[in-house]
Enzyme design. Structure first.
Site, PDB file in Angstrom:
ATOM      1  CG  ASN A   9      -1.799   1.162   1.370  1.00  0.00           C
ATOM      2  OD1 ASN A   9      -1.900   1.963   0.441  1.00  0.00           O
ATOM      3  ND2 ASN A   9      -2.468   1.290   2.513  1.00  0.00           N
ATOM      4  CD  GLU A  98      -3.084   5.528   6.811  1.00  0.00           C
ATOM      5  OE1 GLU A  98      -3.090   5.498   5.568  1.00  0.00           O
ATOM      6  OE2 GLU A  98      -2.183   5.008   7.500  1.00  0.00           O
ATOM      7  CD  GLU A 168      -3.832  -2.496   7.591  1.00  0.00           C
ATOM      8  OE1 GLU A 168      -2.689  -2.663   7.187  1.00  0.00           O
ATOM      9  OE2 GLU A 168      -4.535  -1.521   7.269  1.00  0.00           O
ATOM     10  N   GLY A 174       2.458   2.112  10.884  1.00  0.00           N
ATOM     11  CA  GLY A 174       3.427   3.195  10.716  1.00  0.00           C
ATOM     12  C   GLY A 174       4.334   3.444  11.920  1.00  0.00           C
ATOM     13  N   GLY A 234       2.607  -1.190   4.326  1.00  0.00           N
ATOM     14  CA  GLY A 234       2.729   0.223   3.974  1.00  0.00           C
ATOM     15  C   GLY A 234       4.178   0.606   3.771  1.00  0.00           C
TER      16      GLY A 234
HETATM   17  P1  PGA Z   1       2.559   0.161   7.689  1.00  0.00           P
HETATM   18  O1  PGA Z   1       1.125   0.458   7.028  1.00  0.00           O
HETATM   19  O2  PGA Z   1       3.065  -1.104   7.096  1.00  0.00           O
HETATM   20  O3  PGA Z   1       3.387   1.368   7.325  1.00  0.00           O
HETATM   21  O4  PGA Z   1       2.338   0.047   9.148  1.00  0.00           O
HETATM   22  C1  PGA Z   1       0.188  -0.574   6.867  1.00  0.00           C
HETATM   23  C2  PGA Z   1      -1.114  -0.035   6.365  1.00  0.00           C
HETATM   24  O5  PGA Z   1      -1.483   1.090   6.716  1.00  0.00           O
HETATM   25  O6  PGA Z   1      -1.822  -0.716   5.589  1.00  0.00           O
END
Ligand code: PGA
Length: 254
Positions: A9, A98, A168, A174, A234
């Site tokens: 993503n 998000e 998630e 993040g 991500g």
């Molecule tokens: P991340 O994001 O791997 O940066 O934690 C995952 C996501 O938001 O799908």
């Protein structure tokens, strides 16, 4: 053995140059896609460019980061499932934390987007997950069940096998630190048992993936100690070499 699915993503990152470079690195890495399904979710304006770069490469599919509940008409600024399908998109991310946070998407609209994606023959990736506050209060299971309650809806119940659930935990996204194995297993089992009980899906057809700071350091443990069907990645997917390394670790362990 179900093929693991790995989706990168890219969120709101990149430009023509970096998207082309990163996609080419992934294509040229010759990943063994017999054991793994791979998909990339570039920012929506670059989906068409990505389709062009992927050309006849059937092993890497495209994912859209969003979809509208409407299929066509006077809905300025929206993205239709029919249009996504028209440019070879296969998956669509729905209900990402998000979008829930910054675009105030609630379950009612998420359900409509799910229906719209299924009507247009896209595979929805339904994201769920609890906030840090819920995790500390030990309410993770309760929150996740609440977020998938609408799967009991008659319109969805019988098509549930077309949906991929992405667990998630918001507090892991993040941050560089994924949820621990016990927690991932606990929530995986909770989601699995809940959906099997409330719908007519079989275990074999249910796909639950994990997202939240998956990286080249923690992937081995997650793949070895959980039954997770794949990953939504991500930050680490923005670095092609790391993304490829993660996929190779998964492939070598299954
Ligand atoms: P991340 O994001 O791997 O940066 O934690 C995952 C996501 O938001 O799908």
């Amino acid at each position: 053995m179900k093929k693991k699915i790995v989706i990168g993503n890219w969120k709101l990152n990149g430009n023509k140059k970096t998207i082309k470079e990163n996609l080419l690195k992934i294509i040229n890495s010759n990943i063994n896609t017999k054991k793994c399904k791979i998909s990339i979710a570039p920012p929506i304006p670059y989906l068409y460019l990505s389709k062009y770069i992927l050309k006849n490469n059937k092993n890497i599919k495209l994912t859209s980061q969003n979809i509208d509940k409407n299929i066509k008409g006077a809905f300025t600024g929206e993205i239709s499932g029919e249009m996504l399908k028209d440019i070879n998109v296969k998956y669509v991310i729905i209900g990402h934390s998000e979008r829930r946070k910054y675009h105030l998407e609630k379950n009612k609209i998420i359900l409509k987007k799910l229906i719209s994606s299924i009507k247009t023959k896209l595979t929805p990736i339904l994201c769920i997950g609890e906030k840090k506050k819920n995790y500390i209060q030990k309410k993770s299971k309760q929150i996740c069940k609440k977020q998938i309650k609408f799967l009991k809806n008659k319109k969805i119940k019988n098509i549930i096998k077309k949906i991929i659930i992405a667990y998630e935990p918001i507090w892991a996204i993040g941050t560089g630190i994924s949820a621990d194995i016990n927690h991932i297993n606990d929530i995986y089992n909770t989601i699995k048992n809940y959906i099997i009980k409330k719908t007519n899906i079989t275990k074999k057809n249910l796909k639950i993936i994990y997202g939240g700071s998956v990286n080249k350091t923690n992937i081995l443990e997650i793949i070895q100690k959980t039954k997770i069907d794949g990953f939504l990645i991500g930050s680490s997917s923005l670095i092609p070499n790391e993304f490829i390394e993660i996929i190779n670790i998964i492939i070598n362990k299954i």
